[in-house]
Design an enzyme around this catalytic site. Structure first.
Site, mmCIF file in Angstrom:
data_model
loop_
_atom_site.group_PDB
_atom_site.id
_atom_site.type_symbol
_atom_site.label_atom_id
_atom_site.label_comp_id
_atom_site.label_asym_id
_atom_site.label_seq_id
_atom_site.Cartn_x
_atom_site.Cartn_y
_atom_site.Cartn_z
ATOM 1 N N HIS A 186 30.175 32.984 10.874
ATOM 2 C CA HIS A 186 29.838 32.633 12.129
ATOM 3 C C HIS A 186 30.148 33.634 13.407
ATOM 4 O O HIS A 186 29.493 33.754 14.388
ATOM 5 C CB HIS A 186 30.891 31.407 12.784
ATOM 6 C CG HIS A 186 30.722 30.241 11.682
ATOM 7 N ND1 HIS A 186 31.474 29.852 10.893
ATOM 8 C CD2 HIS A 186 29.466 29.497 11.598
ATOM 9 C CE1 HIS A 186 31.282 28.511 10.611
ATOM 10 N NE2 HIS A 186 29.910 28.580 10.742
ATOM 11 N N HIS A 187 30.822 34.686 12.695
ATOM 12 C CA HIS A 187 31.133 35.915 13.656
ATOM 13 C C HIS A 187 31.851 35.311 15.098
ATOM 14 O O HIS A 187 31.312 35.708 16.033
ATOM 15 C CB HIS A 187 29.953 36.793 13.900
ATOM 16 C CG HIS A 187 29.256 37.184 12.741
ATOM 17 N ND1 HIS A 187 29.695 37.737 11.647
ATOM 18 C CD2 HIS A 187 28.273 36.711 12.187
ATOM 19 C CE1 HIS A 187 29.050 37.820 10.844
ATOM 20 N NE2 HIS A 187 27.900 37.031 11.008
ATOM 21 N N CYS A 188 32.528 34.382 14.937
ATOM 22 C CA CYS A 188 33.273 33.691 16.105
ATOM 23 C C CYS A 188 32.449 33.273 17.286
ATOM 24 O O CYS A 188 32.587 33.500 18.485
ATOM 25 C CB CYS A 188 34.271 34.874 16.811
ATOM 26 S SG CYS A 188 35.771 35.355 15.618
ATOM 27 N N THR A 189 31.078 32.950 16.940
ATOM 28 C CA THR A 189 30.014 32.267 17.544
ATOM 29 C C THR A 189 29.585 30.904 17.181
ATOM 30 O O THR A 189 28.225 30.527 17.409
ATOM 31 C CB THR A 189 28.826 33.308 17.687
ATOM 32 O OG1 THR A 189 28.272 33.349 16.441
ATOM 33 C CG2 THR A 189 29.409 34.585 18.329
ATOM 34 N N GLN A 190 30.440 30.029 16.584
ATOM 35 C CA GLN A 190 30.079 28.654 16.182
ATOM 36 C C GLN A 190 29.247 28.006 17.394
ATOM 37 O O GLN A 190 28.122 27.434 16.824
ATOM 38 C CB GLN A 190 31.344 28.002 15.556
ATOM 39 C CG GLN A 190 31.986 28.450 14.476
ATOM 40 C CD GLN A 190 33.024 29.323 14.806
ATOM 41 O OE1 GLN A 190 33.056 30.122 15.811
ATOM 42 N NE2 GLN A 190 34.088 29.307 13.833
#
Length: 132
Positions: A88-92
């Site tokens: 997700h790369h902290c972008t959920q």
């Protein structure tokens, strides 16, 4: 209390000296060239879609490949000596908004080469022969 981060401070200063010797404009131009080369090469892979195509972006490419889970691809690339990020790369919330479950992400820096990008492309193609 305790010993300050002396070694880290010295290393930081030396890193800045190194980057200043190369020049930040030179670094930017090199990374931009690598980004555009990598994008062009990735888009030759059937079913691959780049996520995020802003005109002014850093040398980071998030992508998905039809019917391939990014974590599976990341595992196979790791076995070939290539490190990418997956997930997700902290972008959920953003991924939810665009209905993207996760992505694979490759990043490049001024010290990378076009040959390394070519190796990445061939490794992805090899992985896809196994996965599809």
């Amino acid at each position: 209390a305790g010993t300050p981060a002396i070694a880290e401070g010295i290393a930081f200063i030396e890193s800045l000296k190194y980057l200043n010797e190369i020049g930040f404009e030179t670094i930017h131009q090199r990374e931009d060239a690598l980004l555009h080369y990598a994008e062009a090469q990735l888009l030759t892979i059937p079913g691959l879609k780049i996520i995020g195509t802003a005109k002014e972006k850093s040398a980071v490419i998030s992508f998905v490949i039809e019917n391939v889970h990014p974590q599976d691809l990341g595992t196979l690339l790791d076995q070939q000596g290539i490190a990418i990020r997956t997930g997700h790369h902290c972008t959920q919330p953003l991924m939810d908004h665009y209905h993207v479950s996760s992505t694979a992400r490759a990043s490049f820096a001024f010290y990378n080469t076009q040959e390394e990008i070519d190796f990445l492309i061939e490794a992805i193609k090899k992985s896809l022969r196994f996965l599809q």
